[in-house]
Design a protein around this motif. Structure first.
Motif, short mmCIF file in Angstrom:
data_model
loop_
_atom_site.label_atom_id
_atom_site.label_comp_id
_atom_site.label_asym_id
_atom_site.label_seq_id
_atom_site.Cartn_x
_atom_site.Cartn_y
_atom_site.Cartn_z
N GLU A 191 4.24 1.14 9.71
CA GLU A 191 3.61 2.48 9.37
C GLU A 191 4.66 3.45 10.56
O GLU A 191 5.01 4.41 10.36
CB GLU A 191 2.74 2.65 9.66
CG GLU A 191 1.71 4.11 9.52
CD GLU A 191 0.04 4.85 9.69
OE1 GLU A 191 -1.02 4.01 9.71
OE2 GLU A 191 -0.01 5.57 9.42
N HIS A 223 -0.23 7.89 -0.81
CA HIS A 223 -0.25 8.61 0.34
C HIS A 223 0.34 10.09 0.08
O HIS A 223 0.51 10.65 -0.35
CB HIS A 223 1.40 8.21 0.53
CG HIS A 223 1.63 8.69 2.78
ND1 HIS A 223 0.66 8.79 3.50
CD2 HIS A 223 2.91 9.45 2.89
CE1 HIS A 223 1.17 9.50 4.41
NE2 HIS A 223 2.79 9.47 3.89
N ARG A 276 9.64 -3.21 7.36
CA ARG A 276 9.80 -2.68 5.68
C ARG A 276 9.13 -1.69 5.64
O ARG A 276 8.30 -1.52 6.96
CB ARG A 276 8.90 -3.63 4.58
CG ARG A 276 10.27 -4.82 4.28
CD ARG A 276 9.53 -5.10 2.79
NE ARG A 276 8.54 -6.16 3.52
CZ ARG A 276 7.18 -6.22 2.39
NH1 ARG A 276 7.30 -5.62 1.34
NH2 ARG A 276 6.06 -6.64 3.16
N PHE A 299 -8.11 1.16 6.56
CA PHE A 299 -5.95 0.34 6.52
C PHE A 299 -6.25 -0.75 7.62
O PHE A 299 -5.54 -1.17 7.50
CB PHE A 299 -5.89 1.99 8.09
CG PHE A 299 -4.18 1.38 8.32
CD1 PHE A 299 -3.28 1.76 7.24
CD2 PHE A 299 -3.06 0.87 9.79
CE1 PHE A 299 -1.75 1.31 6.98
CE2 PHE A 299 -2.45 0.31 9.70
CZ PHE A 299 -1.35 0.67 8.34
N ILE A 359 0.67 -1.20 -0.44
CA ILE A 359 0.11 -0.24 -0.15
C ILE A 359 0.53 1.10 0.09
O ILE A 359 2.33 1.22 0.26
CB ILE A 359 -1.33 -0.05 1.11
CG1 ILE A 359 -0.64 -0.21 3.00
CG2 ILE A 359 -1.84 -1.03 1.56
CD1 ILE A 359 -1.24 0.54 3.91
N GLY A 360 0.18 2.21 -0.09
CA GLY A 360 1.02 3.30 -0.12
C GLY A 360 1.24 4.63 -0.82
O GLY A 360 1.40 5.77 -0.96
N ASP A 399 -3.63 4.46 2.74
CA ASP A 399 -2.40 5.44 2.48
C ASP A 399 -2.77 6.47 3.35
O ASP A 399 -1.69 7.37 4.01
CB ASP A 399 -2.18 5.64 1.21
CG ASP A 399 -2.62 4.20 0.48
OD1 ASP A 399 -1.83 3.29 0.57
OD2 ASP A 399 -2.72 3.68 -0.86
N ILE A 443 5.89 1.04 4.99
CA ILE A 443 4.62 0.88 3.88
C ILE A 443 4.53 2.04 3.51
O ILE A 443 3.25 1.35 2.40
CB ILE A 443 3.80 -0.13 5.47
CG1 ILE A 443 2.84 -0.17 4.83
CG2 ILE A 443 3.17 1.29 6.57
CD1 ILE A 443 1.71 -1.20 6.11
N LEU A 444 4.25 3.04 3.48
CA LEU A 444 3.12 3.58 2.87
C LEU A 444 3.96 4.60 2.42
O LEU A 444 3.99 4.94 0.89
CB LEU A 444 2.86 5.02 3.76
CG LEU A 444 1.79 4.80 4.91
CD1 LEU A 444 0.83 5.39 5.47
CD2 LEU A 444 0.52 3.87 3.75
N LEU A 445 5.20 4.68 2.54
CA LEU A 445 6.57 5.66 1.41
C LEU A 445 7.32 4.40 0.91
O LEU A 445 7.43 3.62 1.31
CB LEU A 445 7.49 6.21 2.71
CG LEU A 445 6.88 7.23 3.55
CD1 LEU A 445 7.98 8.31 3.84
CD2 LEU A 445 6.52 7.83 2.17
#
Lengths: 387, 320, 149
Positions: free
Chosen positions: C106, A57, C122, A353, A53-54, A386, C124-126
């Protein structure tokens, strides 16, 4: 099977147990936004899934720290853009909680009305897209999709009359609501929910007795009671797994205690159970809207001055966590204030989420076709995942 | 030769307008209008516009594709789909070739489309296409048998494999109205037709929500048009077969010259039923599709065929 | 299980007074983080994992928060721990709650808090090649990140 073993991929082997790594997304017809699943397949069966995911963002939490309490609510609506009303409500409730601002009763009732209309609109979109996932854009699902969109449009029209916007409203503000209802609006809302209630019967006639719909949803994607709690899913997912947990009932905010409604619970935990829960929620939302319109009190719509002199919101030092029951579950805002004009820290607890986090636990063992059915029944909105 | 040319062109035009018919029909089901602006009234030029668009589109060949297989696949797919029209008579003595094994020829040739399908899925070198090709083989093998058995019921009733003889045998009573065996066979035929033509709820090889577009995901432009053409031609051919075998072909009120009109109308009726099903069901899963075929449809059609044989034998005994 | 009841048991077991903040707020040393979560899950019945996040208190270090709930009671427990200045290690809760997996990822992504024992920590969003942790207060928002800025 341990995850590391499941992920081992033998793309072209002749040992009889070749595995195929297939990328679903980020651009995919049924990814509901931008979501990537790396599926490891054995024939048609998924043995492991890695969810990425992301892609959407937009730094909402960082933005929250750089915008004032007055500026942010209209940005908050962009976290969950399918149910923008409830996302805004979560933020302003958090500010009101920290700043100890009272909300007039008329504003509370208006918040309930728009939140429930939003739930109807959001569930319409869910039902349509979910059926499209299973039936295909050219198949039977598209028929349901178009019907649902037709009904959603009616709700959006009402929102447009109320706020001037169709998707991202900026309706809530700290201390109340920004707009009062225009003349004749309540009558139109009543007509709208009457029509939708009648159309719900048509959906159910089309889906409940549809044998193909049932074989695709029953027993698919079962979330057990324990798993649901351990992952922290909320909303229709947890209610479909046998836990009657609804914030409107458990922690009545915004005068939800005044209304009479039922919290549906199903014990199966599969896609069909989640469908049943949402179909009952449709009707309960309509019930609440009617009750709120009947009992709409007179009075001011905000405890703070109107739009033009909105000024700064003074929030004392402190912290708070406010949550509301959105269409997808618990939408929460954890807010830390240092007494300045902007929050010191803002944490979004997005329902999607946590709901999406359950996918890697329930998908393995299903067929490829079930992946999209399960994914649709989770009803994720990637703006909220995100953030 | 001339007959073949005429039939081929008639079929191509019909196929083009079949797409329009389907879009209009689907639109009405979904409370929409459908194609409207290209050629008023009601978008009657839409198929032409579609064809021009597809012709002018860039033809893309993936670098990793198996070029030969990839380029040949649409043609291999289209050929059997057009060839099936060879044995279909549109009226007595009006057709390309009224073979004495017409039904057999039709069934054999129509099953060949799977080769092109699989070539397309394999040659694209795409995982979605590969999965789709695997599904295609599964499905066609599973459904061709019930399809054939269902189609054999009228053959047994008529006592001939020649299309015109089968129609002639329905002079008094269309086989769809034949007590019990005819009706059941028609239902089985429709179900198997849906599967053989990869239509919802059996469209797992197209499955745009999972496999994007299945075996044709990498095709564009004219090759895509050929595949699309083949698919609709096959559908039309099967609708004609249904009309021939069960609905009495060109039989109908009025002068004999009206025969072809009745025939086409009946075929369109079959087509609309298929379309109606398509727009009201969700797709079912590959394992469920196979289960329906092997556990339900295949034994049912076998028993049906046996029963038909008994009926015919008893009728023969009574008559003699 | 009432809040007063739970509060008494926490005092017996950990010697900490829980603060009433709508639920129960418990501030712990990070060594007892996992132990408390296990206690909350098994003894207080807080099987519902709501969320986990952190706050950067600048030179006072990070504060990690985790909200657990007992849906039947109902009882809310907010666990907090201060990691200390310059410290960014925290024990993981992934062995106890499955929801902790993504939440901790996150938190790592945004704050750089390393959850020790997390099986798959790891971003997750970036994107994987992102430099820095944006929700830290010392993160410069205009940090160059080619090719985007």
């Amino acid at each position: 099977m341990p995850e590391t073993q499941a992920r081992q991929v033998v793309e072209v082997g002749y040992g009889g147990n070749e595995r195929l790594m297939m990328n679903m997304g980020p651009q995919h017809p049924s990814s509901h936004g931008v979501f990537r699943m790396i599926l490891t397949l054995e024939g048609e069966t998924v043995v492991a899934v890695d969810a990425v995911i992301g892609y959407l963002h937009r730094c909402h939490e960082k933005l929250g720290e750089t915008l004032t309490y007055v500026q942010y609510p209209s940005i908050a609506s962009k976290t969950d853009y399918v149910a923008a009303m409830t996302a805004e409500l979560a933020y302003v409730s958090a500010v009101e909680q920290v700043a100890k601002i009272e909300v007039p009763r008329r504003a509370q009732y208006l918040r309930v009305i728009v939140a429930e209309l939003q739930r109807i609109a959001s569930h319409c979109l869910w039902l349509g897209t979910w059926c499209m996932d299973m039936g295909g854009a050219l198949g039977g699902g598209a028929t349901v999709f178009l019907y649902c969109i037709r009904e959603r449009e009616m709700v959006l029209d009402r929102f447009e009359e109320l706020t001037g916007a169709r998707l991202l409203y900026g309706f809530h503000q700290v201390g109340g609501t920004r707009y009062d209802v225009p003349p004749g609006w309540d009558k139109k809302v009543r007509e709208t929910v009457d029509v939708i209630e009648a159309r719900l019967d048509e959906y159910e006639a089309m889906l409940d007795a549809n044998a193909f719909f049932r074989v695709r949803t029953q027993g698919v994607g079962v979330i057990s009671r324990e798993l649901a709690q351990s992952v922290g899913v909320s909303g229709p997912l947890i209610r479909g797994s046998g836990i009657g947990y609804d914030l409107r009932r458990a922690e009545p905010y915004s005068s939800y205690g005044d209304f009479d409604f039922v919290v549906p619970v199903e014990t199966e935990g599969d896609c069909y159970a989640r469908y049943l829960v949402r179909m009952v929620e449709f009707r309960q939302s309509i019930r609440i809207v009617r009750q709120a319109l009947d009992g709409l009190p007179q009075g001011p719509i905000s405890s703070r001055p109107g739009v033009k002199s909105v000024g700064q919101v003074r929030v004392p030092k402190g912290e708070g966590y406010a949550r509301v029951e959105g269409a997808r579950g618990e939408v929460g805002c954890y807010l830390v204030s240092d007494g300045g004009p902007k929050p010191y820290r803002l944490k979004w607890r997005g329902a999607s989420f946590s709901n999406l986090a359950v996918l890697p636990h329930i998908v393995p063992g299903h067929k490829v076709a079930d992946v999209v059915a399960i994914m649709g029944s989770v009803d994720p909105v990637f703006g909220e995942v995100d953030r | 030769m001339i007959a073949a040319f005429v039939v081929l062109n008639a079929v191509l035009v019909m196929v083009a307008y079949l797409t329009l018919l389907e879009r209009k029909f689907a639109a009405r089901m979904q409370s929409r209008i459908g194609p409207y602006y290209v050629g008023r009234p009601h978008g009657w030029l839409q198929p032409v516009a579609d064809a021009i668009k597809l012709l002018l589109k860039e033809d893309i060949v993936p670098t990793a594709a198996d070029r030969w297989v990839y380029n040949l696949a649409p043609i291999v797919f289209l050929l059997p789909c057009l060839l099936i029209f060879a044995t279909i008579p549109f009226a007595p003595e009006l057709g390309v070739a009224d073979l004495n094994i017409g039904v057999l020829f039709f069934l054999a040739v129509s099953a060949l489309e799977i080769v092109g399908l699989f070539m397309g899925g394999w040659g694209s070198n795409n995982k979605y296409a590969l999965l789709s090709a695997m599904r295609a083989v599964n499905q066609i093998i599973s459904y061709d048998l019930p399809f054939i058995f269902a189609a054999l019921v009228p053959v047994v009733l008529a006592g001939s494999m020649q299309m015109s003889a089968i129609v002639a045998a329905q002079q008094g009573l269309w086989f769809v109205a034949y007590p019990l065996v005819g009706q059941l066979a028609f239902v089985a035929f429709l179900i198997a037709t849906l599967a053989a033509e990869n239509r919802v709820p059996f469209d797992i090889l197209e499955a745009e929500s999972e496999l994007v577009a299945g075996f044709r995901v990498e095709y564009s432009g004219m090759k895509f048009a050929l595949i699309q053409l083949g698919e609709y031609a096959h559908m039309l051919g099967t609708s004609f077969l249904g009309a021939l075998l069960f609905l009495g072909g060109w039989l109908g009120p009025g002068p004999v010259a009206l025969g072809p009109v009745w025939f086409v109308l009946k075929a369109l009726l079959v087509f609309l039923v298929i379309t109606w099903v398509r727009w009201s069901f969700v797709r079912i899963r590959v394992d469920q599709i196979l289960a329906i075929s092997w556990k339900l449809l295949l034994p049912a059609t076998l028993v049906l065929l046996l029963a038909t044989g008994l009926v015919v034998a008893l009728r023969g005994a009574g008559g003699a | 299980m009432t809040a007063a009841d739970a509060s008494a048991r926490i005092r017996d077991r950990f010697g900490i007074d829980a603060v009433a903040d709508g639920g129960l707020g418990v501030t712990l040393p990070s060594q007892r983080w996992e132990e408390f979560a296990r206690f909350a899950r098994d003894e207080l019945g807080c099987r519902y994992f709501n969320w986990l996040s952190a706050v950067d208190w600048k030179d006072q270090g990070f504060e990690v928060l985790c909200r657990l709930e007992n849906l039947e009671a109902p009882l809310v427990v907010t666990m907090r721990t201060r990691l200390g200045a310059g410290e960014a290690r925290c024990p993981t809760l992934t062995g106890l709650y499955r929801g902790a997996d993504w939440m901790e990822r996150e938190c790592y992504d945004m704050f750089g808090v390393v959850f020790e024992g997390h099986p798959d920590l790891r971003r997750i969003l970036l994107s994987d090649d992102w430099e820095g942790h944006p929700l830290r207060k010392d993160y410069a928002v205009d940090t160059a990140f080619t090719p985007y800025r």
